[in-house]
Design a protein around this motif. Structure first.
Motif, PDB file in Angstrom:
ATOM      1  N   LEU A   1       0.798  -1.218   0.000  1.00 16.50           N
ATOM      2  CA  LEU A   1       0.000   0.000   0.000  1.00 16.50           C
ATOM      3  C   LEU A   1       0.836   1.275   0.000  1.00 16.50           C
ATOM      4  O   LEU A   1       0.284   2.360   0.039  1.00 16.50           O
ATOM      5  CB  LEU A   1      -0.948   0.001   1.207  1.00 16.50           C
ATOM      6  N   ARG A   2       2.144   1.148  -0.047  1.00 14.06           N
ATOM      7  CA  ARG A   2       2.989   2.341  -0.080  1.00 14.06           C
ATOM      8  C   ARG A   2       2.911   3.003  -1.456  1.00 14.06           C
ATOM      9  O   ARG A   2       2.548   2.385  -2.434  1.00 14.06           O
ATOM     10  CB  ARG A   2       4.437   1.962   0.217  1.00 14.06           C
ATOM     11  N   PHE A   3       3.282   4.265  -1.496  1.00 11.96           N
ATOM     12  CA  PHE A   3       3.321   5.010  -2.749  1.00 11.96           C
ATOM     13  C   PHE A   3       4.642   5.763  -2.803  1.00 11.96           C
ATOM     14  O   PHE A   3       4.697   6.969  -2.575  1.00 11.96           O
ATOM     15  CB  PHE A   3       2.119   5.947  -2.826  1.00 11.96           C
TER      16      PHE A   3
ATOM     17  N   ARG B   1      -3.236   5.134  -4.208  1.00 15.58           N
ATOM     18  CA  ARG B   1      -2.393   4.325  -3.316  1.00 15.58           C
ATOM     19  C   ARG B   1      -3.131   3.062  -2.868  1.00 15.58           C
ATOM     20  O   ARG B   1      -2.571   1.971  -2.862  1.00 15.58           O
ATOM     21  CB  ARG B   1      -1.982   5.144  -2.095  1.00 15.58           C
ATOM     22  N   ALA B   2      -4.401   3.206  -2.534  1.00 17.58           N
ATOM     23  CA  ALA B   2      -5.183   2.059  -2.073  1.00 17.58           C
ATOM     24  C   ALA B   2      -5.439   1.055  -3.204  1.00 17.58           C
ATOM     25  O   ALA B   2      -5.519  -0.145  -2.954  1.00 17.58           O
ATOM     26  CB  ALA B   2      -6.502   2.548  -1.490  1.00 17.58           C
ATOM     27  N   ALA B   3      -5.546   1.533  -4.441  1.00 14.84           N
ATOM     28  CA  ALA B   3      -5.846   0.656  -5.575  1.00 14.84           C
ATOM     29  C   ALA B   3      -4.597   0.118  -6.260  1.00 14.84           C
ATOM     30  O   ALA B   3      -4.695  -0.785  -7.098  1.00 14.84           O
ATOM     31  CB  ALA B   3      -6.689   1.409  -6.594  1.00 14.84           C
TER      32      ALA B   3
ATOM     33  N   ALA C   1     -13.572   9.116  -5.097  1.00 10.66           N
ATOM     34  CA  ALA C   1     -13.221   7.692  -5.078  1.00 10.66           C
ATOM     35  C   ALA C   1     -14.187   6.886  -5.948  1.00 10.66           C
ATOM     36  O   ALA C   1     -13.773   5.973  -6.674  1.00 10.66           O
ATOM     37  CB  ALA C   1     -13.221   7.171  -3.643  1.00 10.66           C
ATOM     38  N   ALA C   2     -15.477   7.232  -5.886  1.00 10.25           N
ATOM     39  CA  ALA C   2     -16.468   6.532  -6.705  1.00 10.25           C
ATOM     40  C   ALA C   2     -16.208   6.774  -8.194  1.00 10.25           C
ATOM     41  O   ALA C   2     -16.302   5.845  -9.013  1.00 10.25           O
ATOM     42  CB  ALA C   2     -17.871   6.987  -6.324  1.00 10.25           C
ATOM     43  N   GLU C   3     -15.863   8.010  -8.543  1.00  6.99           N
ATOM     44  CA  GLU C   3     -15.576   8.309  -9.946  1.00  6.99           C
ATOM     45  C   GLU C   3     -14.311   7.597 -10.404  1.00  6.99           C
ATOM     46  O   GLU C   3     -14.248   7.080 -11.519  1.00  6.99           O
ATOM     47  CB  GLU C   3     -15.441   9.813 -10.178  1.00  6.99           C
TER      48      GLU C   3
END
Length: 120
Positions: A4-6, A74-76, A103-105
């Protein structure tokens, strides 16, 4: 947790990289974000560029929008196929958007672009 790091090495930073994205990438437009994707590159890593122009707002607003976009990606990131570059360009409407709506978009644009392996 390492997935999950960026890190800085995952950022697109050179002007030539952004030009290549514009030339060869495919764009998907939303109300808050424009997502450009360039797939099947020889490099195994996923690299991401975030763009927030002055049109979005002042420095505080641009930084908030950029932080939100960074967190969404980062989460995706673990679900994105290796050898993919993408850029997210914030639109003016992103300044007043909630994190949930952005986030939804993002999820909708990622599905349209067949970007996420586990989601599409």
């Amino acid at each position: 947790m390492t997935g999950l790091r960026f890190p800085k090495s995952a950022h697109l930073v050179r002007a030539s990289e952004f030009q290549r994205m514009r030339r060869e990438g495919q764009s998907f437009h939303g109300k808050f974000i424009v997502l450009s994707v360039l797939k099947d590159l020889p490099s195994p890593e996923v690299r991401i560029g975030l763009i927030t122009s002055r049109r979005v707002g002042g420095a505080v607003v641009r930084n908030r929008v950029r932080r939100r976009m960074r967190e969404i990606v980062r989460a995706a990131r673990p679900q994105i196929a290796a050898g993919t570059w993408l850029t997210l360009v914030a639109r003016q409407a992103a300044a007043n958007a909630t994190f949930q709506s952005m986030a939804a978009e993002w999820l909708q644009l990622a599905q349209r672009s067949h970007l996420l392996g586990a989601c599409s």
